[in-house]
Design a protein around this motif. Structure first.
Motif, mmCIF file in Angstrom:
data_model
loop_
_atom_site.group_PDB
_atom_site.id
_atom_site.type_symbol
_atom_site.label_atom_id
_atom_site.label_comp_id
_atom_site.label_asym_id
_atom_site.label_seq_id
_atom_site.Cartn_x
_atom_site.Cartn_y
_atom_site.Cartn_z
ATOM 1 N N ASP A 118 -18.308 -19.075 -4.940
ATOM 2 C CA ASP A 118 -17.128 -19.745 -4.397
ATOM 3 C C ASP A 118 -17.250 -21.269 -4.406
ATOM 4 O O ASP A 118 -16.264 -21.971 -4.219
ATOM 5 N N VAL A 119 -18.452 -21.771 -4.628
ATOM 6 C CA VAL A 119 -18.680 -23.215 -4.521
ATOM 7 C C VAL A 119 -18.104 -23.945 -5.733
ATOM 8 O O VAL A 119 -18.331 -23.551 -6.872
ATOM 9 N N ARG A 120 -17.348 -24.993 -5.480
ATOM 10 C CA ARG A 120 -16.890 -25.915 -6.500
ATOM 11 C C ARG A 120 -17.273 -27.313 -6.037
ATOM 12 O O ARG A 120 -16.866 -27.742 -4.954
ATOM 13 N N GLN A 480 -1.278 -24.370 -9.080
ATOM 14 C CA GLN A 480 -2.432 -25.202 -8.770
ATOM 15 C C GLN A 480 -3.575 -24.397 -8.176
ATOM 16 O O GLN A 480 -4.736 -24.569 -8.567
ATOM 17 N N GLU A 481 -3.258 -23.523 -7.237
ATOM 18 C CA GLU A 481 -4.335 -22.786 -6.575
ATOM 19 C C GLU A 481 -5.040 -21.828 -7.522
ATOM 20 O O GLU A 481 -6.163 -21.395 -7.270
ATOM 21 N N ASP A 482 -4.374 -21.484 -8.645
ATOM 22 C CA ASP A 482 -4.974 -20.563 -9.605
ATOM 23 C C ASP A 482 -6.006 -21.236 -10.505
ATOM 24 O O ASP A 482 -6.969 -20.607 -10.931
ATOM 25 N N VAL A 483 -5.799 -22.522 -10.824
ATOM 26 C CA VAL A 483 -6.621 -23.113 -11.883
ATOM 27 C C VAL A 483 -7.325 -24.414 -11.500
ATOM 28 O O VAL A 483 -8.245 -24.831 -12.203
ATOM 29 N N LEU A 484 -6.916 -25.081 -10.421
ATOM 30 C CA LEU A 484 -7.558 -26.338 -10.062
ATOM 31 C C LEU A 484 -8.471 -26.135 -8.864
ATOM 32 O O LEU A 484 -8.076 -26.339 -7.719
ATOM 33 N N GLY A 485 -9.694 -25.703 -9.144
ATOM 34 C CA GLY A 485 -10.639 -25.451 -8.065
ATOM 35 C C GLY A 485 -11.036 -26.700 -7.319
ATOM 36 O O GLY A 485 -11.430 -26.642 -6.156
ATOM 37 N N GLU A 486 -10.955 -27.875 -7.972
ATOM 38 C CA GLU A 486 -11.400 -29.103 -7.311
ATOM 39 C C GLU A 486 -10.290 -29.813 -6.564
ATOM 40 O O GLU A 486 -10.529 -30.789 -5.864
#
Length: 721
Positions: A118-120, A480-486
């Motif tokens: 889960d860490v980004r 956004q929540e699907d692909v931008l983890g940062e």
């Protein structure tokens, strides 16, 4: 040539080859270094999270059969303390035997692995830890190394083909004993090779290449960059850094590949993923989902890219154009609102090797003639398009395509004309449907009429499932929540206020006047405006934290009142009368200012097309009729490249027209979420099931009629009728 000169020539040639090999190998070496640095940062983050997890969290893994009390008594109070212990250390705790120790360690390891997934890694621009600065230095070096290698790779290859065969013989000429024992032809061959080598090294193009090589090696050295310089560069272009980081398996790229592919059916996904993408003319680094988006558009030919605002649809479109240009295609046309035309020209220059032509304003006809003759990317506006005499474009890109949802409108007819004649067409819009499913069908009809014919907007029972299955071949959307983890968090707050006595009087007068525009501005009219007081508090808090603020309103009078209230912190105001080029200058000045600043914007003028990631506080002064209008405005700040969490404050007055507009907004948002937010049913993903299907009760009436109803409702509520 003396022996010393011969040695110097050979040494120079060998050093040149070694430097060339070092620079050519630098991108790979630096990426390996960055991955190691990422691994270290990830381990640190995992350790920090485990240190915050109470040891009781292991019960979820172990169940009730293992007693944790004895371990806690012995000081093992967190999962982290268990994870870093040895079996022997655990067994030293009273009541913890070998079996329990092993179970504890296994459970802690399982939790650690779950946390690690889960860490980004998110670069912290406020704390700026040294380890993150080191990673930034490596990323900076990678970018420079990539560009340097790309620029001189072929010249270096040609030079090496000349130098390599000469070195062996020339080396003999530089060694006195070798020449002493060489006879006839060998001696002559050595002298000839040395002479040729000296000639090659003395050429002007070789001298320039040597300079470029030295500069490239310096730029590829992470130690060349100062800490403050690195963080300034990151703040200026965080999107590029995070895009590169995502390609290394680090921050930013979601593990949910189905989401990154827009949940398209598996068979279609395989075909799209097999589509080649030539990026030779593209200078931007594409993220994984952007590569898939470009492949989707190339595969489908005529499509709608509906990625959520802030995900980089422009770069995805440019990747498609760059691919086609690399394959020999020449004529591309971009049609967009005037407010973003300058931004398109800048992005083409920044991210591609393609020629950009501005077909808007003075000189547009001359520019159009040049484009007709030479090709490139022509960028024009909806209003200018019908006035131009243009050659057929290989591909037409329509930005903010929801603005042509009405086929009867003049701008829509102009777009239809060029789209129908172009072999390829791409519509870009983060809000493809604002009021009715029928609007979406209109957009699809421009591109794939056969698909549009299968869309039954009036079938309430079919609902979202049938709709999304039908449009999968023409519509791709990622959120956004699907692909931008940062991407930092988006915190949205409804700031409800109650009218002061003066507010109530001003508002009542506005409603009595029957002017809805005056009613919507009524909360800002009095000297003791509750909305202005709350806004001042928000700005004051942002000032204390050194944060930049974006304030949006539909009305110039409201922005003027805000500017009087806020004061000197305002660096600029963007309204419909401000030319597009000047808008960008205002944003640049706002971004460049150190610390706190406030930027005011008329929401329709500044809520689209501008990138304002420097702001991390957004205030919307009054609710808008369309949710998409507010979301577009928020996306100016909460988008790829944002490095801080974004706080959104919606100023709302209780017992006012704001209540009515919010009710209408909610109905419209439900409609969009249900039918268009996902480009293919998640029901085909076994891990997700739609819990229900209901057509929302949204009034299917023109906006003007809604306005009349809202005003009538307020008059009735206040007893004026």
């Amino acid at each position: 040539m003396t022996n010393a000169d011969a040695k110097a020539t050979v040494a120079t040639a060998r050093k040149l080859r070694e430097q060339a090999q070092a620079l050519t190998a630098a991108p790979k070496r630096l990426r390996e270094l960055a991955r190691d640095q990422l691994a270290g940062l990830t381990e640190d983050e995992v350790a920090a999270r485990l240190a915050d997890l109470p040891v009781s969290a292991l019960r979820d893994v172990l169940g009730k059969r293992v007693r944790l009390g004895q371990a806690e008594v012995a000081g093992y109070t967190t999962v982290g303390s268990v994870d870093t212990a040895t079996a022997t250390q655990l067994q030293a705790a009273p009541g913890v035997g070998a079996a329990t120790a092993r179970q504890l360690l296994d459970a802690a390891a399982l939790v650690r692995d779950r946390v690690a997934e889960d860490v980004r890694v998110r670069l912290d621009v406020d704390e700026r830890p040294p380890a993150q600065a080191a990673l930034l230095a490596t990323l900076t070096a990678i970018g420079h190394a990539d560009r340097a290698v790309s620029a001189i790779k072929e010249p270096l290859r040609r030079l090496d083909r000349e130098v390599a065969p000469l070195l062996e013989d020339a080396g003999r000429a530089a060694r006195r004993l070798s020449m002493l024992f060489s006879w006839g032809g060998k001696k002559q061959s050595a002298r000839s090779a040395l002479s040729q080598l000296d000639e090659v090294l003395a050429r002007p193009e070789t001298l320039v290449l040597r300079e470029n090589l030295a500069e490239g090696l310096l730029a590829a050295d992470p130690s060349s960059y100062g800490r403050d310089e690195l963080w300034r560069a990151y703040l200026a272009d965080a999107a590029s850094f995070n895009a590169l980081l995502s390609t290394l398996g680090g921050a930013g790229e979601s593990d949910d590949q189905e989401a990154a592919r827009g949940f398209v059916p598996e068979e279609l996904n395989r075909e799209i993923s097999a589509t080649s993408l030539d990026t030779r003319l593209l200078t931007a680094t594409l993220r994984g989902y952007q590569v898939f988006g470009a492949q989707y558009v190339l595969h489908r030919g005529r499509a709608i890219l509906g990625d959520e605002m802030g995900l980089g649809k422009t770069v995805e479109a440019l990747a498609v154009l760059a691919h086609l240009a690399a394959k020999g295609q020449q004529w591309f046309l971009v049609v967009c609102p005037a407010s973003v035309q300058v931004n398109w020209l800048n992005e083409i220059e920044r991210h591609t090797g393609l020629a950009a032509h501005s077909l808007h304003g003075p000189g547009r006809d001359v520019a159009a003639d040049r484009w007709n003759r030479t090709g490139g990317v022509a960028v024009t506006t909806f209003g200018t398009l019908p006035k131009l005499d243009l050659a057929q474009a290989v591909m037409v890109v329509v930005d903010e395509a929801h603005q042509v949802k009405n086929p009867a409108a003049q701008r829509s007819r102009g777009v239809r004309k060029v789209v129908e004649t172009a072999p390829r067409a791409l519509f870009l819009t983060g809000t493809p449907m604002e009021n009715r499913v029928g609007e979406f069908r209109n957009l699809v009809g421009y591109l794939q009429p056969d698909v549009a014919e299968r869309i039954d907007a009036g079938d309430a029972l079919a609902g979202a499932k049938a709709f999304r299955r039908t449009v999968a071949p023409v519509y791709l959307r990622r959120n956004q929540e699907d692909v931008l983890g940062e991407l930092p968090d988006l915190i949205e707050v409804e700031d409800w206020v109650r009218f002061t006595r003066e507010d109530e009087a001003a508002y009542l007068a506005a409603v009595r006047s029957g002017n809805l525009m005056a009613v919507r501005q009524g909360a800002f009219q009095s000297a003791s405006s509750a909305k202005l007081e709350r806004l001042a508090e928000i700005v004051s808090e942002a000032r204390e934290d050194g944060l930049k603020v974006l304030i949006f309103s539909n009305f110039l009078a409201v922005l003027a009142a805000v500017e009087r209230k806020v004061g000197d912190a305002v660096t600029g105001r963007i309204s419909g009368s401000v030319p597009p080029a000047r808008r960008q200058e205002i944003v640049d000045a706002f971004t460049a200012k150190e610390g706190h600043a406030v930027l005011l914007g008329q929401i329709e003028a500044s809520g689209v097309g501008l990138n304002v990631q420097a702001a991390s506080v957004v205030v919307i002064a009054e609710p808008q009729w369309k949710p998409g209008t507010e979301e577009q405005a928020i996306a100016r700040a909460h988008r790829m490249g944002q490095v801080r969490k974004v706080q959104v404050h919606r100023l709302l007055a209780k017992d006012s027209v704001d209540d009515r507009i919010r009710e209408i907004q909610e109905g419209k948002r439900l409609l969009f979420d249900e039918f268009a937010r996902k480009s293919e049913v998640k029901e085909q993903d076994r891990r997700s099931v739609d819990t229900g299907e209901h057509r929302p009760a949204v009034p299917d009436v023109p906006e003007a009629a809604l306005e009349r109803r809202v005003l009538a409702a307020e008059r009735h509520r206040l007893g004026l009728d």
